[in-house]
Design a protein around this motif. Structure first.
Motif, PDB file in Angstrom:
ATOM      1  N   GLU A  31       0.789   3.095  -3.312  1.00  9.95           N
ATOM      2  CA  GLU A  31       0.981   4.510  -2.582  1.00  9.95           C
ATOM      3  C   GLU A  31       1.848   4.515  -1.550  1.00  9.95           C
ATOM      4  OE1 GLU A  31      -1.247   5.816  -4.210  1.00  9.95           O
ATOM      5  OE2 GLU A  31      -3.377   5.010  -4.444  1.00  9.95           O
ATOM      6  N   ALA A  32       2.274   3.848  -0.896  1.00  8.74           N
ATOM      7  CA  ALA A  32       3.260   3.967   0.231  1.00  8.74           C
ATOM      8  C   ALA A  32       4.213   2.755   0.193  1.00  8.74           C
ATOM      9  CB  ALA A  32       2.578   4.483   1.537  1.00  8.74           C
ATOM     10  N   PRO A  33       5.302   2.982   0.678  1.00  5.41           N
ATOM     11  CA  PRO A  33       6.484   1.841   0.342  1.00  5.41           C
ATOM     12  C   PRO A  33       6.212   0.723   1.465  1.00  5.41           C
ATOM     13  CG  PRO A  33       7.612   3.895   0.953  1.00  5.41           C
ATOM     14  CD  PRO A  33       6.157   4.315   1.074  1.00  5.41           C
ATOM     15  N   SER A  34       5.643   1.083   2.501  1.00  6.27           N
ATOM     16  CA  SER A  34       5.754  -0.094   3.489  1.00  6.27           C
ATOM     17  C   SER A  34       4.367   0.150   4.342  1.00  6.27           C
ATOM     18  CB  SER A  34       6.829   0.145   4.626  1.00  6.27           C
ATOM     19  OG  SER A  34       6.759   1.315   5.218  1.00  6.27           O
ATOM     20  N   ALA A  35       4.091  -1.002   5.266  1.00  9.35           N
ATOM     21  CA  ALA A  35       2.889  -0.938   5.813  1.00  9.35           C
ATOM     22  C   ALA A  35       2.815   0.022   6.869  1.00  9.35           C
ATOM     23  CB  ALA A  35       2.917  -2.397   6.728  1.00  9.35           C
ATOM     24  N   GLU A  36       4.059   0.400   7.639  1.00  5.94           N
ATOM     25  CA  GLU A  36       4.173   1.577   8.581  1.00  5.94           C
ATOM     26  C   GLU A  36       3.791   2.706   7.788  1.00  5.94           C
ATOM     27  OE1 GLU A  36       7.418   3.560   9.249  1.00  5.94           O
ATOM     28  OE2 GLU A  36       6.016   4.824  10.587  1.00  5.94           O
ATOM     29  N   ARG A  37       4.391   3.080   6.546  1.00  3.21           N
ATOM     30  CA  ARG A  37       3.970   4.448   5.911  1.00  3.21           C
ATOM     31  C   ARG A  37       2.557   4.443   5.519  1.00  3.21           C
ATOM     32  NH1 ARG A  37       8.288   7.711   7.389  1.00  3.21           N
ATOM     33  NH2 ARG A  37      10.053   6.261   7.585  1.00  3.21           N
ATOM     34  N   LEU A  38       2.348   3.442   4.992  1.00  2.00           N
ATOM     35  CA  LEU A  38       0.724   3.393   4.495  1.00  2.00           C
ATOM     36  C   LEU A  38      -0.343   3.577   5.841  1.00  2.00           C
ATOM     37  CD1 LEU A  38      -1.101   3.015   1.941  1.00  2.00           C
ATOM     38  CD2 LEU A  38      -1.475   0.651   2.867  1.00  2.00           C
ATOM     39  N   ARG A  39       0.185   3.042   6.905  1.00  2.00           N
ATOM     40  CA  ARG A  39      -0.612   3.530   8.191  1.00  2.00           C
ATOM     41  C   ARG A  39      -0.898   4.824   8.417  1.00  2.00           C
ATOM     42  NH1 ARG A  39       1.161  -1.250  10.267  1.00  2.00           N
ATOM     43  NH2 ARG A  39       2.755  -0.627  11.127  1.00  2.00           N
ATOM     44  N   ARG A  40       0.272   5.792   8.019  1.00  2.14           N
ATOM     45  CA  ARG A  40      -0.149   7.104   7.899  1.00  2.14           C
ATOM     46  C   ARG A  40      -1.071   7.692   6.937  1.00  2.14           C
ATOM     47  NH1 ARG A  40       6.076   9.472   9.282  1.00  2.14           N
ATOM     48  NH2 ARG A  40       6.651   7.464  10.576  1.00  2.14           N
ATOM     49  N   LEU A  41      -1.271   7.014   5.962  1.00  3.33           N
ATOM     50  CA  LEU A  41      -2.201   7.526   4.960  1.00  3.33           C
ATOM     51  C   LEU A  41      -3.680   6.980   5.114  1.00  3.33           C
ATOM     52  CD1 LEU A  41       0.162   7.532   1.862  1.00  3.33           C
ATOM     53  CD2 LEU A  41      -0.224   9.348   3.445  1.00  3.33           C
ATOM     54  N   SER A  42      -3.932   5.908   5.652  1.00  2.62           N
ATOM     55  CA  SER A  42      -5.140   5.241   5.683  1.00  2.62           C
ATOM     56  C   SER A  42      -5.191   4.356   6.641  1.00  2.62           C
ATOM     57  CB  SER A  42      -5.482   4.701   4.319  1.00  2.62           C
ATOM     58  OG  SER A  42      -6.562   3.807   4.469  1.00  2.62           O
ATOM     59  N   ALA A  43      -6.343   4.476   7.766  1.00  4.12           N
ATOM     60  CA  ALA A  43      -6.461   3.390   8.417  1.00  4.12           C
ATOM     61  C   ALA A  43      -7.187   2.125   8.266  1.00  4.12           C
ATOM     62  CB  ALA A  43      -7.250   4.052   9.741  1.00  4.12           C
ATOM     63  N   MET A  44      -7.815   2.365   6.828  1.00  4.18           N
ATOM     64  CA  MET A  44      -8.619   1.277   6.399  1.00  4.18           C
ATOM     65  C   MET A  44      -7.691   0.146   5.320  1.00  4.18           C
ATOM     66  SD  MET A  44     -11.657   3.661   5.491  1.00  4.18           S
ATOM     67  CE  MET A  44     -12.979   2.522   5.222  1.00  4.18           C
ATOM     68  N   LYS A  45      -6.631   0.769   4.991  1.00  3.36           N
ATOM     69  CA  LYS A  45      -5.908  -0.166   4.026  1.00  3.36           C
ATOM     70  C   LYS A  45      -4.874  -0.944   4.561  1.00  3.36           C
ATOM     71  CE  LYS A  45      -6.025   2.338  -0.310  1.00  3.36           C
ATOM     72  NZ  LYS A  45      -5.254   3.322  -1.126  1.00  3.36           N
ATOM     73  N   ASP A  46      -4.818  -2.304   4.059  1.00  2.00           N
ATOM     74  CA  ASP A  46      -3.836  -3.471   4.737  1.00  2.00           C
ATOM     75  C   ASP A  46      -2.952  -3.539   3.795  1.00  2.00           C
ATOM     76  OD1 ASP A  46      -2.858  -5.757   5.399  1.00  2.00           O
ATOM     77  OD2 ASP A  46      -4.795  -6.715   6.192  1.00  2.00           O
ATOM     78  N   PHE A  47      -1.756  -3.083   3.978  1.00  2.00           N
ATOM     79  CA  PHE A  47      -0.608  -3.287   3.168  1.00  2.00           C
ATOM     80  C   PHE A  47      -0.179  -4.697   2.727  1.00  2.00           C
ATOM     81  CE2 PHE A  47       4.048  -3.133   2.001  1.00  2.00           C
ATOM     82  CZ  PHE A  47       4.121  -2.131   1.074  1.00  2.00           C
ATOM     83  N   ASP A  48      -0.093  -5.527   3.743  1.00  2.00           N
ATOM     84  CA  ASP A  48       0.275  -6.943   3.411  1.00  2.00           C
ATOM     85  C   ASP A  48      -0.676  -7.846   2.665  1.00  2.00           C
ATOM     86  OD1 ASP A  48       2.807  -6.742   4.407  1.00  2.00           O
ATOM     87  OD2 ASP A  48       2.066  -6.734   6.298  1.00  2.00           O
ATOM     88  N   ASN A  49      -2.051  -7.736   3.594  1.00  2.00           N
ATOM     89  CA  ASN A  49      -3.135  -8.561   2.920  1.00  2.00           C
ATOM     90  C   ASN A  49      -3.731  -7.834   1.730  1.00  2.00           C
ATOM     91  OD1 ASN A  49      -2.476 -10.625   4.763  1.00  2.00           O
ATOM     92  ND2 ASN A  49      -3.326  -9.285   6.392  1.00  2.00           N
ATOM     93  N   GLY A  50      -4.067  -6.970   1.643  1.00  2.00           N
ATOM     94  CA  GLY A  50      -4.670  -6.195   0.677  1.00  2.00           C
ATOM     95  C   GLY A  50      -4.138  -5.513  -0.420  1.00  2.00           C
ATOM     96  N   ILE A  51      -2.777  -5.472  -0.443  1.00  2.00           N
ATOM     97  CA  ILE A  51      -2.019  -4.841  -1.505  1.00  2.00           C
ATOM     98  C   ILE A  51      -1.151  -5.778  -2.371  1.00  2.00           C
ATOM     99  CG2 ILE A  51      -0.723  -2.936  -2.314  1.00  2.00           C
ATOM    100  CD1 ILE A  51      -2.180  -1.230  -0.528  1.00  2.00           C
ATOM    101  N   LEU A  52      -0.074  -6.270  -1.039  1.00  2.00           N
ATOM    102  CA  LEU A  52       1.004  -7.255  -1.430  1.00  2.00           C
ATOM    103  C   LEU A  52       0.447  -8.523  -1.970  1.00  2.00           C
ATOM    104  CD1 LEU A  52       4.328  -6.699   0.831  1.00  2.00           C
ATOM    105  CD2 LEU A  52       3.823  -6.256  -1.610  1.00  2.00           C
ATOM    106  N   ALA A  53      -0.452  -9.205  -1.038  1.00  2.00           N
ATOM    107  CA  ALA A  53      -1.031 -10.391  -1.461  1.00  2.00           C
ATOM    108  C   ALA A  53      -1.547 -10.510  -2.770  1.00  2.00           C
ATOM    109  CB  ALA A  53      -1.957 -10.761  -0.516  1.00  2.00           C
ATOM    110  N   PRO A  54      -2.527  -9.504  -3.120  1.00  2.00           N
ATOM    111  CA  PRO A  54      -3.147  -9.654  -4.577  1.00  2.00           C
ATOM    112  C   PRO A  54      -2.082  -9.418  -5.746  1.00  2.00           C
ATOM    113  CG  PRO A  54      -4.226  -7.774  -3.188  1.00  2.00           C
ATOM    114  CD  PRO A  54      -3.376  -8.699  -2.290  1.00  2.00           C
TER     115      PRO A  54
END
Ligand code: SF4
Length: 441
Positions: free
Chosen positions: A182-205
């Protein structure tokens, strides 16, 4: 919010087959690599015509073959807060959900009747990511073991999935897996969702899936993802940098881009939609990198100082015009790589040119046209006996970039109107032909 089970299976299919169109992956593509307009999916019947069958779409397989997929969500109920999503908890509307056996039976029935060749299974997160993933895996397990289906299943992996056994199970059951980034970095994803974890919830899997695909024989062999474009103030360069690492480091097969569209009741409902042309330019850039083999330093000139692609001309043309000293290239002597850098010459046309000139020199533009070259785009960049582009055209190429640079950069949201006006005006800022600039097509 409750999932009601009162609706029958066909009503659920009507809603959840339709909802899956908001979750775009694997769009059918044109042969030139451009994404199709709108959501990239063709809704088709078993014999190719438009049909009322909800959830049946035609998609392009990795080998180019086109198949009909049942593209469906397990449920559109979602506890998450993604600011761009019609399934997010922000949106007050009735939700639907299948039971595992019900959906497996439905798919088996449609497959048995020849309506679909494969399954694309997605879902909202109805309880937590692991519980949802388990249900999705149960559906595919039932389809495979109980109904004996051995074909293509594109299985979504829920962002935030933590149970390694579930990731392994999904990899074993699917043919292709995808987690939406959805977004190219953790910082950008935080603007779209307070619940998603870019590093652990997306990149890690994603890394885990990539590792499993390398270690194991069988199961899913491809991984894909999707990015929403223009929702988090990210630049095209931000997206491109992330995408390159997905292709390069994690061996992704495909990345899909989806222009942001505001959804009522969400925090971004007032944000203007991203013009579809931006999504299109990202697809074009993706093809230059993935199919045409452009190196990183070759692609950099396609971006402006702010890291955005020029919306008024395609990136291949921008790169070519910026390197005008390399043109025109000699059709009868240039390498296949150099031919591929010519706007209007695709991989197939470049191969055909190289094959043809082993037999005889190419001297006529009709020959090039027959080999798939788009003459209006290519002729200013090619030379062959009987054709040398007018010097004026060549000398104007650098001016083309300067004119674009001098023109006030349109804010992204105004670009759709600008695009329409520019196309209607006959590309006044372009030294090439109206069609060769890529705007009027
Ligand atoms: S997790 Fe997926 S379905 Fe749920 S709100 Fe986010 S994007 Fe939508």
């Amino acid at each position: 919010m409750l999932i009601r089970n009162a609706p029958d299976v066909y009503e659920k299919l009507r809603h959840l087959g339709g909802m899956a169109t908001d979750d775009v992956l694997s769009p059918a593509e044109r042969s030139d690599g451009a994404a199709r307009p709108s959501d990239g999916w063709e809704r088709v019947g078993p014999r190719g015509g438009v049909t009322p069958h909800a959830g049946v779409y035609r998609a392009a397989m990795p080998n180019g073959k086109r198949i009909s997929l049942l593209r469906v969500m397990f449920t559109d109920h979602c506890i998450m807060d993604c600011h761009y999503c019609p399934n997010s908890h922000w949106v007050p509307r009735r939700r639907y959900g299948f039971k595992v056996d019900e959906l497996a039976r439905l798919f088996a029935e449609m497959h048995g009747r020849g309506m679909v060749d494969g399954l694309f299974l997605s879902s909202g997160i109805f309880k937590d990511p692991d519980a949802t993933q388990e249900r999705l895996a149960d559906v595919v397990e039932a389809v495979r073991s109980r109904h004996g289906f051995r074909g293509y299943v594109h299985l979504k992996v829920m962002p935030g999935v933590a149970d390694d056994a579930l990731i392994e199970r999904s990899q074993r059951l699917g043919a292709r897996l995808s987690i939406n980034m959805e977004a190219p970095s953790a910082e950008r994803l935080r603007r779209l969702s307070a619940m998603k974890d870019f590093d652990n919830g997306i990149l890690a899997p994603m890394r885990r899936i990539s590792g499993l695909m390398q270690e194991r024989y069988g199961g899913a062999v491809g991984q894909a993802t999707q990015l929403v474009v223009g929702a988090a103030d990210e630049s095209d360069w931000d997206i491109h940098s992330r995408v390159r690492s997905l292709y390069g480091d994690l061996g992704f097969k495909r990345v899909y881009y989806s222009a942001f569209r505001p959804v009522r009741h969400t925090p971004l409902e007032e944000r203007p939609a991203t013009p579809p042309i931006r999504e299109h330019r990202l697809y074009q850039l993706d093809w230059l990198s993935r199919i045409y083999g452009y190196e990183e330093d070759e692609l950099r000139p396609a971006f402006d100082d702010g890291g955005f692609l020029e919306l008024r001309a395609d990136p291949k043309l921008m790169i070519a015009v910026g390197a005008s000293e390399r043109f025109p290239v000699d059709v009868n002597a240039a390498s296949e790589r150099d031919l591929l850098r010519v706007p209007g010459v695709g991989p197939l046309a470049a191969q055909r040119i190289v094959g043809q000139r082993r037999r005889h020199s190419i001297t006529m533009r009709q020959e090039l046209q027959a080999m798939g070259v788009v003459l209006k785009r290519a002729l200013p960049f090619l030379r062959f006996p009987g054709h040398k582009p007018a010097a004026a055209k060549q000398s104007e190429m650098p001016l083309f970039r300067e004119r674009l640079a001098d023109a006030p950069a349109p804010p992204p949201q105004e670009t759709a109107a600008l695009h329409a006006a520019h196309a209607a005006s006959g590309c006044v800022s372009c030294p090439l032909t109206p069609t060769s600039c890529g705007m009027a097509a």
